[in-house]
Design an enzyme around this catalytic site. Structure first.
Site, PDB file in Angstrom:
ATOM      1  N   GLU A 137       0.925  -0.991   0.411  1.00 54.46           N
ATOM      2  CA  GLU A 137       0.036  -0.175   0.012  1.00 54.46           C
ATOM      3  C   GLU A 137       0.789   1.338   0.170  1.00 54.46           C
ATOM      4  O   GLU A 137       2.213   1.342   0.429  1.00 54.46           O
ATOM      5  CB  GLU A 137      -0.251   0.384   1.352  1.00 54.46           C
ATOM      6  CG  GLU A 137      -1.742  -1.194   1.359  1.00 54.46           C
ATOM      7  CD  GLU A 137      -2.938  -1.142   2.163  1.00 54.46           C
ATOM      8  OE1 GLU A 137      -2.525  -0.117   3.694  1.00 54.46           O
ATOM      9  OE2 GLU A 137      -3.926  -1.946   2.839  1.00 54.46           O
ATOM     10  N   GLN A 289      42.841  -6.727 -24.551  1.00 60.61           N
ATOM     11  CA  GLN A 289      42.534  -7.686 -23.604  1.00 60.61           C
ATOM     12  C   GLN A 289      41.704  -6.732 -21.886  1.00 60.61           C
ATOM     13  O   GLN A 289      40.811  -7.328 -21.660  1.00 60.61           O
ATOM     14  CB  GLN A 289      44.025  -7.799 -22.693  1.00 60.61           C
ATOM     15  CG  GLN A 289      44.263  -8.853 -21.824  1.00 60.61           C
ATOM     16  CD  GLN A 289      45.188  -9.207 -21.173  1.00 60.61           C
ATOM     17  OE1 GLN A 289      45.538  -8.360 -20.930  1.00 60.61           O
ATOM     18  NE2 GLN A 289      45.367 -10.465 -20.686  1.00 60.61           N
ATOM     19  N   GLY A 350      28.706   5.213 -27.861  1.00 62.51           N
ATOM     20  CA  GLY A 350      27.475   6.128 -26.851  1.00 62.51           C
ATOM     21  C   GLY A 350      26.033   4.986 -28.029  1.00 62.51           C
ATOM     22  O   GLY A 350      25.231   5.035 -27.613  1.00 62.51           O
ATOM     23  N   GLU A 373       8.997  -7.489  -4.161  1.00 66.00           N
ATOM     24  CA  GLU A 373       9.503  -8.721  -3.923  1.00 66.00           C
ATOM     25  C   GLU A 373      10.264  -8.207  -2.355  1.00 66.00           C
ATOM     26  O   GLU A 373      11.527  -9.753  -1.860  1.00 66.00           O
ATOM     27  CB  GLU A 373       9.794  -9.515  -3.932  1.00 66.00           C
ATOM     28  CG  GLU A 373       8.333 -10.264  -4.720  1.00 66.00           C
ATOM     29  CD  GLU A 373       8.003 -11.438  -5.230  1.00 66.00           C
ATOM     30  OE1 GLU A 373       8.133 -12.513  -4.731  1.00 66.00           O
ATOM     31  OE2 GLU A 373       7.303 -11.715  -7.134  1.00 66.00           O
ATOM     32  N   ASN A 377      17.608  -3.278   1.094  1.00 66.64           N
ATOM     33  CA  ASN A 377      18.251  -3.855   3.068  1.00 66.64           C
ATOM     34  C   ASN A 377      16.754  -5.014   3.404  1.00 66.64           C
ATOM     35  O   ASN A 377      18.028  -5.818   4.589  1.00 66.64           O
ATOM     36  CB  ASN A 377      17.391  -2.283   3.361  1.00 66.64           C
ATOM     37  CG  ASN A 377      18.746  -1.708   2.672  1.00 66.64           C
ATOM     38  OD1 ASN A 377      19.623  -2.010   2.625  1.00 66.64           O
ATOM     39  ND2 ASN A 377      18.210  -0.308   3.837  1.00 66.64           N
TER      40      ASN A 377
HETATM   41  C1  LIG Z   1       7.367  -2.533 -10.379  1.00 63.50           C
HETATM   42  C2  LIG Z   1       6.941  -2.405  -9.066  1.00 63.50           C
HETATM   43  C3  LIG Z   1       6.427  -3.525  -9.075  1.00 63.50           C
HETATM   44  C4  LIG Z   1       5.224  -4.206  -7.687  1.00 63.50           C
HETATM   45  N1  LIG Z   1       4.776  -5.166  -7.529  1.00 63.50           N
HETATM   46  C5  LIG Z   1       4.027  -5.299  -6.439  1.00 63.50           C
HETATM   47  C6  LIG Z   1       2.859  -6.639  -6.621  1.00 63.50           C
HETATM   48  O1  LIG Z   1       1.902  -7.004  -7.259  1.00 63.50           O
HETATM   49  N2  LIG Z   1       2.418  -7.028  -5.366  1.00 63.50           N
HETATM   50  C7  LIG Z   1       2.648  -5.963  -4.452  1.00 63.50           C
HETATM   51  O2  LIG Z   1       1.787  -5.995  -3.284  1.00 63.50           O
HETATM   52  N3  LIG Z   1       3.687  -5.302  -4.253  1.00 63.50           N
HETATM   53  C8  LIG Z   1       4.803  -4.589  -5.965  1.00 63.50           C
HETATM   54  N4  LIG Z   1       5.462  -3.638  -5.199  1.00 63.50           N
HETATM   55  C9  LIG Z   1       5.345  -3.039  -4.544  1.00 63.50           C
HETATM   56  C10 LIG Z   1       7.104  -3.096  -3.431  1.00 63.50           C
HETATM   57  O3  LIG Z   1       7.205  -4.644  -2.931  1.00 63.50           O
HETATM   58  C11 LIG Z   1       7.799  -2.312  -2.803  1.00 63.50           C
HETATM   59  O4  LIG Z   1       7.895  -1.148  -3.443  1.00 63.50           O
HETATM   60  C12 LIG Z   1       8.591  -3.003  -1.548  1.00 63.50           C
HETATM   61  O5  LIG Z   1       7.979  -3.899  -1.026  1.00 63.50           O
HETATM   62  C13 LIG Z   1       9.064  -1.571  -0.847  1.00 63.50           C
HETATM   63  O6  LIG Z   1       8.248  -0.817  -0.298  1.00 63.50           O
HETATM   64  P1  LIG Z   1       8.103   0.930  -0.543  1.00 63.50           P
HETATM   65  O7  LIG Z   1       8.287   1.126  -1.619  1.00 63.50           O
HETATM   66  O8  LIG Z   1       7.025   1.783   0.364  1.00 63.50           O
HETATM   67  O9  LIG Z   1       9.764   1.106   0.209  1.00 63.50           O
HETATM   68  P2  LIG Z   1       9.973   1.670   1.322  1.00 63.50           P
HETATM   69  O10 LIG Z   1       9.358   0.706   2.734  1.00 63.50           O
HETATM   70  O11 LIG Z   1       9.242   3.340   1.795  1.00 63.50           O
HETATM   71  O12 LIG Z   1      11.374   1.714   1.880  1.00 63.50           O
HETATM   72  C14 LIG Z   1      12.234   2.165   1.450  1.00 63.50           C
HETATM   73  C15 LIG Z   1      13.766   2.840   1.589  1.00 63.50           C
HETATM   74  O13 LIG Z   1      13.755   2.530   3.445  1.00 63.50           O
HETATM   75  C16 LIG Z   1      14.426   0.980   3.158  1.00 63.50           C
HETATM   76  N5  LIG Z   1      14.165   0.596   4.267  1.00 63.50           N
HETATM   77  C17 LIG Z   1      12.894   0.611   4.850  1.00 63.50           C
HETATM   78  N6  LIG Z   1      12.284  -0.183   6.218  1.00 63.50           N
HETATM   79  C18 LIG Z   1      13.884  -0.438   6.638  1.00 63.50           C
HETATM   80  C19 LIG Z   1      14.836  -1.874   7.733  1.00 63.50           C
HETATM   81  N7  LIG Z   1      13.680  -1.527   8.456  1.00 63.50           N
HETATM   82  N8  LIG Z   1      15.776  -1.838   7.478  1.00 63.50           N
HETATM   83  C20 LIG Z   1      16.147  -0.812   6.249  1.00 63.50           C
HETATM   84  N9  LIG Z   1      16.087  -0.509   5.371  1.00 63.50           N
HETATM   85  C21 LIG Z   1      14.795  -0.112   5.231  1.00 63.50           C
HETATM   86  C22 LIG Z   1      14.342   0.361   1.769  1.00 63.50           C
HETATM   87  O14 LIG Z   1      15.143  -1.107   1.479  1.00 63.50           O
HETATM   88  C23 LIG Z   1      14.195   1.574   0.486  1.00 63.50           C
HETATM   89  O15 LIG Z   1      15.307   1.263   0.540  1.00 63.50           O
HETATM   90  C24 LIG Z   1       5.911  -3.392  -6.470  1.00 63.50           C
HETATM   91  C25 LIG Z   1       7.097  -2.277  -6.863  1.00 63.50           C
HETATM   92  C26 LIG Z   1       7.660  -1.825  -8.004  1.00 63.50           C
HETATM   93  C27 LIG Z   1       8.004  -0.425  -8.194  1.00 63.50           C
END
Ligand SMILES: Cc1cc2nc3c(=O)[nH]c(=O)nc-3n(C[C@H](O)[C@H](O)[C@H](O)COP(=O)(O)OP(=O)(O)OC[C@H]3O[C@@H](n4cnc5c(N)ncnc54)[C@H](O)[C@@H]3O)c2cc1C
Length: 389
Positions: A137, A289, A350, A373, A377
């Site tokens: 979400e 190389q 290029g 997925e 991190n």
């Molecule tokens: C093209 C695309 C397709 C997708 N398809 C699906 C799908 O089919 N179904 C679905 O349910 N979701 C889907 N997603 C969602 C995706 O799984 C999430 O975007 C992802 O899990 C990261 O969540 P977020 O975007 O809220 O990032 P955030 O959770 O906000 O993370 C932002 C940053 O903070 C870091 N972070 C967060 N928590 C921690 C922690 N505890 N420790 C260290 N670092 C942390 C993360 O590593 C990241 O670098 C999709 C996303 C994209 C972009």
């Protein structure tokens, strides 16, 4: 002293059975013939033509693990990994379409669906229905269980209210596995998985994202406004959706590993062909190389990534623990994919920077492997937890 070997000798990890090899080769031949000519147009238009999706169903890659009794391939998880890898060599967008269908949606239906659910949905999945998996979400990504989508019992049905974001395949899908919380006061123990059909009242597929890479793969918002779901469409048990989510994603990320090694293989293939052809200083650049070493390093990294992915998939199929290996394969293969695609761009010079050649797209596509997925991190967190407790 001689040792008696009663068991078969151990197989090399990348050795495929005859059936696996034939399957992989036939999927790659299909990708080369039917998908390659469409890749640029699909990327530009951010769309997968319906005719291509129909062909993917005909090929049998949309129901790989659906049991034969339900009209599917009755094959293993490893076969899904091979298909995703082979397709992603040509187009990682098609790779992820097939990946979500098999390693998340069908996998969850087979594993968690009761007899009725399996009978109603698995034949459709193998025949013509695309699935999507809706967990994330706007406010809950890595912290997926902080979801705010709610489900309440109403008139003998479930009523879902909330929004999901980033849902792959949403534009094409007719079946959505949607996670919602039925009792927020119980925390993650209220999370429940629901099977939502596209036509259910109160459900709409919202805005499609305009993305950096895997542009042909649709990624959309989902809206639930008192969306009515029959009781029989709970997948698994009420309050056990967190288990469905965790366990399917643990497996699904091996599929993303497969997408990334396919992508890296595709990029490396283009780089090798180009460096043999392109002449500078009176000879093919592959004769320098420095270039040879760059290609050798990329091929070595790719081989290591493939070993991790195949091993994780084989562990899963042989019902052995694979959590750490799955996280390792995803983080490593996504980093290798980014490095190899970046090298391919460099080696094209290029020409690597323009859309007339295929490598800039693979470079853009590679980035997603470190995000969905479970971000890198989060994979590291999983690995560290297993190692350090
Ligand atoms: C093209 C695309 C397709 C997708 N398809 C699906 C799908 O089919 N179904 C679905 O349910 N979701 C889907 N997603 C969602 C995706 O799984 C999430 O975007 C992802 O899990 C990261 O969540 P977020 O975007 O809220 O990032 P955030 O959770 O906000 O993370 C932002 C940053 O903070 C870091 N972070 C967060 N928590 C921690 C922690 N505890 N420790 C260290 N670092 C942390 C993360 O590593 C990241 O670098 C999709 C996303 C994209 C972009």
């Amino acid at each position: 002293m001689t040792t008696q070997h009663s068991e078969l000798p151990a197989q090399p990890l990348t050795r495929l059975s005859e059936d696996e090899q034939l399957f992989r080769d036939s999927v790659y031949e299909f990708a080369d013939r039917e998908i390659r000519p469409l890749v640029r147009e699909m990327d530009e238009q951010a769309k997968i033509p319906k005719a291509l999706i129909d062909k993917l169903f005909d090929l049998g890659v949309m129901g790989i693990e659906v049991p034969d009794s339900f009209g599917g391939g009755g094959a293993s998880f490893f076969h899904s990994v091979l298909a995703v890898e082979a397709l992603s060599r040509v187009d990682p967008s098609i790779g992820v379409l097939v990946d979500v269908q098999n390693t998340l949606v069908i996998n969850a239906l087979v594993r968690w669906g009761n007899e009725d659910v399996r009978k109603r949905y698995l034949p459709k999945m193998a025949a013509d229905t695309i699935g999507a998996y809706a967990l994330s979400e706007a406010g809950s990504g890595s912290d997926a269980f902080a979801m705010t989508t709610r489900a309440a019992e109403r008139d003998g049905e479930w009523a879902l209210t909330g929004r999901k974001l980033w849902i792959t395949n949403a534009n094409e899908a007719n079946l959505f596995i949607v996670f919602a919380n039925v009792s927020p006061e119980a925390g993650y123990r209220g999370i429940t998985a629901f099977l939502v059909e596209r036509g259910f009242s109160g459900f709409t597929v919202g805005k499609k994202e305009d993305k950096l890479g895997i542009r042909a793969s649709s990624t959309c918002e989902l809206l639930f406004d008192d969306c009515r779901v029959p009781r029989a469409n709970v997948l698994g048990e009420v309050g056990k959706g967190y288990k469905v989510a965790i366990e399917t994603l643990n497996e699904g990320r091996i599929g993303i590993g497969a997408q990334m090694i396919g992508l890296a293989q595709g990029a490396l293939h283009h780089a090798m062909a180009y460096t043999r052809e392109r002449k500078q200083f009176g000879k093919a650049i592959a004769e320098f190389q420095a270039v040879q070493h760059q290609i050798a390093r990329a091929a070595t990294e790719l081989e290591a990534a493939r070993l991790l992915v195949y091993n994780a998939a084989r562990l899963r199929d042989s019902r052995q623990p694979f959590l750490t290996e799955a996280a390792m394969c995803k983080i490593f293969s996504s980093e290798v994919a980014e490095r190899v695609a970046s090298l391919a761009v460099n080696l094209f010079g290029g020409y690597g920077f323009v859309k007339d050649y295929p490598v800039e797209k693979l470079y853009r596509d590679a980035k997603i492997g470190q995000i969905y997925e479970g971000t890198s991190n989060l994979q590291l967190q999983t690995i560290a937890k297993q190692l350090l407790g």
